[in-house]
Design a protein around this motif. Sequence first.
Motif, PDB file in Angstrom:
ATOM      1  N   GLU A  55       0.861  -1.173   0.000  1.00 13.00           N
ATOM      2  CA  GLU A  55       0.000   0.000   0.000  1.00 13.00           C
ATOM      3  C   GLU A  55       0.897   1.223   0.000  1.00 13.00           C
ATOM      4  O   GLU A  55       1.791   1.320   0.853  1.00 13.00           O
ATOM      5  N   PRO A  56       0.759   2.145  -0.920  1.00 14.95           N
ATOM      6  CA  PRO A  56      -0.179   2.141  -2.032  1.00 14.95           C
ATOM      7  C   PRO A  56       0.318   1.252  -3.169  1.00 14.95           C
ATOM      8  O   PRO A  56       1.382   0.633  -3.051  1.00 14.95           O
ATOM      9  N   HIS A  57      -0.435   1.246  -4.265  1.00 16.39           N
ATOM     10  CA  HIS A  57      -0.009   0.530  -5.462  1.00 16.39           C
ATOM     11  C   HIS A  57       1.368   1.065  -5.873  1.00 16.39           C
ATOM     12  O   HIS A  57       1.603   2.285  -5.858  1.00 16.39           O
ATOM     13  N   LEU A  69      -6.419   3.521 -11.268  1.00 16.68           N
ATOM     14  CA  LEU A  69      -7.416   3.714 -10.219  1.00 16.68           C
ATOM     15  C   LEU A  69      -7.595   2.390  -9.489  1.00 16.68           C
ATOM     16  O   LEU A  69      -7.641   1.333 -10.111  1.00 16.68           O
ATOM     17  N   ALA A  70      -7.676   2.460  -8.190  1.00 17.11           N
ATOM     18  CA  ALA A  70      -7.807   1.240  -7.388  1.00 17.11           C
ATOM     19  C   ALA A  70      -9.215   0.656  -7.542  1.00 17.11           C
ATOM     20  O   ALA A  70     -10.202   1.391  -7.606  1.00 17.11           O
ATOM     21  N   ILE A 168     -10.010  -5.928 -15.384  1.00 15.58           N
ATOM     22  CA  ILE A 168     -11.233  -5.518 -14.680  1.00 15.58           C
ATOM     23  C   ILE A 168     -11.378  -4.004 -14.716  1.00 15.58           C
ATOM     24  O   ILE A 168     -12.477  -3.483 -14.957  1.00 15.58           O
ATOM     25  N   ARG A 169     -10.279  -3.274 -14.517  1.00 20.91           N
ATOM     26  CA  ARG A 169     -10.337  -1.808 -14.592  1.00 20.91           C
ATOM     27  C   ARG A 169     -10.830  -1.347 -15.962  1.00 20.91           C
ATOM     28  O   ARG A 169     -11.620  -0.412 -16.069  1.00 20.91           O
ATOM     29  N   ALA A 170     -10.346  -1.994 -17.016  1.00 18.08           N
ATOM     30  CA  ALA A 170     -10.759  -1.629 -18.371  1.00 18.08           C
ATOM     31  C   ALA A 170     -12.257  -1.865 -18.557  1.00 18.08           C
ATOM     32  O   ALA A 170     -12.956  -1.037 -19.159  1.00 18.08           O
ATOM     33  N   LEU A 171     -12.749  -2.973 -18.048  1.00 20.61           N
ATOM     34  CA  LEU A 171     -14.182  -3.269 -18.158  1.00 20.61           C
ATOM     35  C   LEU A 171     -15.014  -2.226 -17.417  1.00 20.61           C
ATOM     36  O   LEU A 171     -16.045  -1.753 -17.923  1.00 20.61           O
TER      37      LEU A 171
END
Length: 195
Positions: A55-57, A69-70, A168-171
């Motif tokens: 944490e963080p990324h 974005l998380a 998943i972020r892209a979706l």
Amino acid sequence: MRLFEDAWRRPDLPRGAVVTIGNFDGVHRGQRRLIERVRGRAGDRGAESMVVTFEPHPLKVLRPRAAPLALTTMEQKLGLLEESGVDLCAVIEFTSEFARTGAAEFVNDFLVERLSVAEVHVGSRFTFGRGREGSLDYLVERGAKLGFGAYGVAEVMYDGEAISSTRIRALVAEGRVEEAAELLGRGYAVVGRVE
């Protein structure tokens, strides 16, 4: 789940666990397979299961403009990890100083000296250490010399592609939240203040 924050600096970490390492953003179906493997192996060995996360990324420190974005807040991630049934979670604060840690230092000082890991299970494309110099092959090689097992876990596929936080972020960005939920293994949720 017992939580160990600031794990890179703590002297009191549990020893002898079966461990997995990663960001675990989203705690999606692929990441949960890793956790299931670790829990199963820990049960076989009479050991505790542990997730080591950051944490963080890392990109928020290394390349802030490229940071994704998380999918989950830290609080959500810890809640999902606890729901997964893992015994222990060690959170390493990812700083510019930590980013300079080499693969050998991470393995020798953290995994061996501080955690005395029994086994490490990571995704097949896992990389770590300064400049991503460490890999699954490196862990296998070092583990054989230092007394721990290291194993890769195959990616979980969905519609012919690996499940990943990036996918998943892209979706989600495309508004395809039902498909994102399939990859997450649960509904996608956003946390924020309504004003």
